[in-house]
Enzyme design. Structure first.
Site, PDB file in Angstrom:
ATOM      1  N   ASP A 272      68.403  32.604  19.889  1.00 52.50           N
ATOM      2  CA  ASP A 272      69.631  32.332  19.137  1.00 52.50           C
ATOM      3  C   ASP A 272      69.839  30.831  19.119  1.00 52.50           C
ATOM      4  O   ASP A 272      69.790  30.181  20.157  1.00 52.50           O
ATOM      5  CB  ASP A 272      70.837  33.012  19.792  1.00 52.50           C
ATOM      6  CG  ASP A 272      70.774  34.522  19.667  1.00 52.50           C
ATOM      7  OD1 ASP A 272      70.254  34.993  18.651  1.00 52.50           O
ATOM      8  OD2 ASP A 272      71.254  35.213  20.574  1.00 52.50           O
TER       9      ASP A 272
ATOM     10  N   ASP B 131      69.845  37.294  12.181  1.00 56.41           N
ATOM     11  CA  ASP B 131      71.003  38.162  12.435  1.00 56.41           C
ATOM     12  C   ASP B 131      71.952  38.168  11.244  1.00 56.41           C
ATOM     13  O   ASP B 131      72.499  39.204  10.868  1.00 56.41           O
ATOM     14  CB  ASP B 131      71.753  37.712  13.683  1.00 56.41           C
ATOM     15  CG  ASP B 131      70.908  37.761  14.938  1.00 56.41           C
ATOM     16  OD1 ASP B 131      69.920  38.528  14.963  1.00 56.41           O
ATOM     17  OD2 ASP B 131      71.224  37.046  15.899  1.00 56.41           O
TER      18      ASP B 131
END
Length: 77
Positions: free
Chosen positions: A52, A70
């Site tokens: 991330d 995402d």
């Protein structure tokens, strides 16, 4: 998760292949989910986990970290 993402992506690719070229409103969500899932698979295979890399702060408030894959999956779904 890697195997599940590959199976779901394969099903969506088959479904996308049967979608008429003129029906972009159906094809776009499939493409976004497939792209996001494959992006996450690449991270899992390469690093062993999903990286991330977008992390927002506003004063003391923190928004959960995420990546573009995402975002693509969320918008496609």
């Amino acid at each position: 998760f890697t195997a599940l993402a590959l199976v779901i992506s394969s099903v969506l690719v088959a479904w996308l292949a049967r979608t008429p070229r003129s029906d972009w409103r159906t094809a776009l969500p499939f493409a976004l989910v497939i792209a996001g899932a494959i992006g996450n698979v690449i991270d899992r295979v390469r690093y062993g986990y999903v990286v991330d890399f977008i992390d927002f702060y506003w004063g003391n408030w923190h928004f959960p970290a995420f990546k573009f894959a995402d975002t693509a999956i969320t918008i496609g779904a």
